[in-house]
Write a protein that holds these residues in place. Structure first.
Motif, PDB file in Angstrom:
ATOM      1  N   GLY A  92       0.806  -1.138   0.111  1.00 18.10           N
ATOM      2  CA  GLY A  92      -0.041   0.057  -0.089  1.00 18.10           C
ATOM      3  C   GLY A  92       0.766   1.398   0.106  1.00 18.10           C
ATOM      4  N   GLU A  93       2.015   1.210  -0.283  1.00 22.06           N
ATOM      5  CA  GLU A  93       2.901   2.222  -0.074  1.00 22.06           C
ATOM      6  C   GLU A  93       3.412   2.802  -1.662  1.00 22.06           C
ATOM      7  OE1 GLU A  93       5.229   3.056   2.961  1.00 22.06           O
ATOM      8  OE2 GLU A  93       4.441   1.634   4.221  1.00 22.06           O
ATOM      9  N   ALA A  94       4.447   3.544  -1.664  1.00 22.04           N
ATOM     10  CA  ALA A  94       4.821   4.065  -2.827  1.00 22.04           C
ATOM     11  C   ALA A  94       5.644   3.180  -3.710  1.00 22.04           C
ATOM     12  CB  ALA A  94       5.905   5.215  -2.802  1.00 22.04           C
ATOM     13  N   VAL A  95       6.298   2.166  -3.364  1.00 23.14           N
ATOM     14  CA  VAL A  95       7.464   1.315  -3.966  1.00 23.14           C
ATOM     15  C   VAL A  95       6.575   0.319  -5.012  1.00 23.14           C
ATOM     16  CG1 VAL A  95       9.296  -0.033  -3.918  1.00 23.14           C
ATOM     17  CG2 VAL A  95       9.239   1.780  -2.355  1.00 23.14           C
ATOM     18  N   TYR A  96       6.872   0.350  -6.185  1.00 17.13           N
ATOM     19  CA  TYR A  96       6.535  -0.431  -7.150  1.00 17.13           C
ATOM     20  C   TYR A  96       7.268  -1.681  -7.247  1.00 17.13           C
ATOM     21  CZ  TYR A  96       6.827  -2.332 -11.906  1.00 17.13           C
ATOM     22  OH  TYR A  96       6.963  -3.278 -12.936  1.00 17.13           O
ATOM     23  N   SER A  97       8.750  -1.552  -7.147  1.00 15.39           N
ATOM     24  CA  SER A  97       9.660  -2.731  -7.351  1.00 15.39           C
ATOM     25  C   SER A  97      10.988  -2.366  -6.416  1.00 15.39           C
ATOM     26  CB  SER A  97       9.963  -3.114  -8.825  1.00 15.39           C
ATOM     27  OG  SER A  97      10.788  -1.974  -9.210  1.00 15.39           O
ATOM     28  N   PHE A  98      11.773  -3.466  -5.800  1.00 11.73           N
ATOM     29  CA  PHE A  98      12.750  -3.225  -5.069  1.00 11.73           C
ATOM     30  C   PHE A  98      13.781  -4.120  -5.822  1.00 11.73           C
ATOM     31  CE2 PHE A  98      14.911  -4.400  -1.198  1.00 11.73           C
ATOM     32  CZ  PHE A  98      15.343  -3.359  -0.871  1.00 11.73           C
ATOM     33  N   SER A  99      14.900  -3.812  -6.247  1.00 15.28           N
ATOM     34  CA  SER A  99      15.805  -4.491  -7.082  1.00 15.28           C
ATOM     35  C   SER A  99      17.240  -4.514  -6.678  1.00 15.28           C
ATOM     36  CB  SER A  99      15.499  -4.226  -8.352  1.00 15.28           C
ATOM     37  OG  SER A  99      15.859  -2.976  -8.644  1.00 15.28           O
ATOM     38  N   TYR A 100      18.085  -5.055  -7.361  1.00 15.57           N
ATOM     39  CA  TYR A 100      19.512  -5.119  -7.218  1.00 15.57           C
ATOM     40  C   TYR A 100      19.894  -5.364  -8.522  1.00 15.57           C
ATOM     41  CZ  TYR A 100      24.238  -6.660  -6.367  1.00 15.57           C
ATOM     42  OH  TYR A 100      25.719  -6.824  -6.346  1.00 15.57           O
ATOM     43  N   GLY A 101      20.982  -4.452  -9.056  1.00 14.29           N
ATOM     44  CA  GLY A 101      21.642  -4.620 -10.248  1.00 14.29           C
ATOM     45  C   GLY A 101      23.080  -4.801  -9.704  1.00 14.29           C
TER      46      GLY A 101
END
Length: 196
Positions: free
Chosen positions: A48-57
């Protein structure tokens, strides 16, 4: 104003809190099940918060993480030698690991993205400039931070990503409750990031 500030801090908080876990190798990025559970849990904890995705490159061009699809369900993202440099998305099984493949997107190199460049160039937590999302027809802004090994060499970049459509919706909700208007402007360019 406090609600908007708190909203903008969510991606920064995600990156800051989880950065140490990866730098200290508490989460081993070479163990797919641990990596997948880590990203799914991190994203699910911000429902329910802002973040669409969380990732590492990684500096080698690998890309791992979790995202919310159009229906709001979390999917696991994977891009490495096994996917031949293409981003693949998987449904999440009950044990929080990758289930069936649900989407194959095009070739993707995280090192070319605005969030990766911003963090690796500054050497610290940074917000990216606005950029076109890789899969969705939307603009995105990200909080990102570099990860270093024990010798101080860059290993990769951790990022938390917000779509501008979601930011607009959240600002409209906040401003509507206060009978106000609000905008977020990119400091360096003056570009409008989001508005109510």
């Amino acid at each position: 104003m406090d609600e908007i500030e708190a909203y903008i801090q969510v991606p920064q908080h995600m990156v800051t809190v989880n950065r140490g876990l990866l730098e200290q190798e508490i989460i081993d990025m070479n163990q797919p099940s641990l990596r997948e559970k880590f990203f799914v849990n991190a994203l699910a904890s911000h429902a329910g918060e802002a973040v669409y995705s969380f990732s590492y490159g990684s500096v080698k061009g690998e890309y791992y993480g979790a995202r919310r699809n159009d229906a709001g369900a979390i999917e696991i993202m994977r891009n490495d030698a096994a996917t031949k440099g293409y981003s693949w998305y998987y449904a999440v099984k009950e044990d929080l690991t990758a289930g069936p493949l649900v989407m194959q997107a095009g070739a993707f190199d995280p090192r070319t993205r605005a969030w990766f460049k911003a963090a690796s160039e500054t050497g610290d937590l940074a917000y990216s400039s606005i950029y076109k999302h890789f899969v969705m027809n939307d603009l995105t802004i990200s909080a990102a931070a570099p990860l270093y090994d024990a010798a101080g060499a860059l290993k990769g970049v951790l990022g938390a990503h917000i779509t501008l459509e979601t930011a607009n919706e959240k600002l409209a909700e906040i401003a509507g409750r206060k009978d106000a208007r609000s905008v977020i402007v990119e400091r360096d360019t003056g570009y409008l990031v989001a508005n109510s």
